[in-house]
Design a protein around this motif. Structure first.
Motif, mmCIF file in Angstrom:
data_model
loop_
_atom_site.group_PDB
_atom_site.id
_atom_site.type_symbol
_atom_site.label_atom_id
_atom_site.label_comp_id
_atom_site.label_asym_id
_atom_site.label_seq_id
_atom_site.Cartn_x
_atom_site.Cartn_y
_atom_site.Cartn_z
ATOM 1 N N ARG A 24 85.216 -37.656 1.748
ATOM 2 C CA ARG A 24 86.360 -37.844 2.640
ATOM 3 C C ARG A 24 86.788 -36.510 3.229
ATOM 4 N N ILE A 25 87.731 -36.580 4.146
ATOM 5 C CA ILE A 25 88.183 -35.382 4.825
ATOM 6 C C ILE A 25 88.570 -34.322 3.803
ATOM 7 N N SER A 29 83.512 -33.589 1.941
ATOM 8 C CA SER A 29 82.617 -33.801 3.073
ATOM 9 C C SER A 29 81.991 -32.493 3.537
ATOM 10 N N THR A 30 82.730 -31.401 3.510
ATOM 11 C CA THR A 30 82.142 -30.127 3.936
ATOM 12 C C THR A 30 81.138 -29.623 2.911
ATOM 13 N N ASP A 58 85.341 -41.984 4.013
ATOM 14 C CA ASP A 58 86.209 -42.197 5.171
ATOM 15 C C ASP A 58 85.478 -41.781 6.439
ATOM 16 N N SER A 59 86.177 -41.816 7.563
ATOM 17 C CA SER A 59 85.530 -41.518 8.843
ATOM 18 C C SER A 59 84.991 -40.092 8.884
ATOM 19 N N SER A 60 85.684 -39.158 8.266
ATOM 20 C CA SER A 60 85.191 -37.782 8.206
ATOM 21 C C SER A 60 83.899 -37.710 7.397
ATOM 22 N N GLY A 63 81.081 -38.996 9.406
ATOM 23 C CA GLY A 63 80.679 -37.949 10.350
ATOM 24 C C GLY A 63 79.793 -36.913 9.688
ATOM 25 N N GLU A 64 80.089 -36.571 8.447
ATOM 26 C CA GLU A 64 79.269 -35.599 7.722
ATOM 27 C C GLU A 64 77.880 -36.162 7.423
#
Length: 103
Positions: A24-25, A29-30, A58-60, A63-64
């Protein structure tokens, strides 16, 4: 508190990345994106993400996953997902990302 634990193992020329927690954000995710980028830089061409213990995304986080897929594809590699939980599989279906990723 760390939301995602990442461990890596190999089987032949396949790199298996075991994920445990939430994507998640924020930090989780990073961390995933950085981990896949490092693997790609080390020459990994076939990477499997084991999503069995991913409890939430989640959306983040989605994206990852797409970013990791693109990073490996641009380096001549492949990223595949396996052992998706029902919840994550449903989210990937709703967002049409199952048409992008191989399972």
């Amino acid at each position: 508190m760390k939301t995602l634990n990442i461990t890596t193992r190999t089987s032949g020329d396949v790199t298996i990345v075991d994920l445990d927690g939430r994507i998640r954000i924020g930090e989780g995710s990073t961390d995933l994106h950085e981990h896949v980028r490092v693997l790609s830089g080390q020459g990994a061409k076939m990477v499997l993400l084991n999503m069995e213990k991913v409890s939430h995304i989640d959306s983040s986080g989605l994206g990852e996953l797409v970013s990791a897929y693109t990073t490996l594809q641009n380096a001549g590699g492949e990223l595949k997902l396996f052992s998706l939980s029902d919840r994550v599989h449903e989210l990937m279906t709703m967002t049409k990302l199952l048409t992008v990723f191989d399972l």
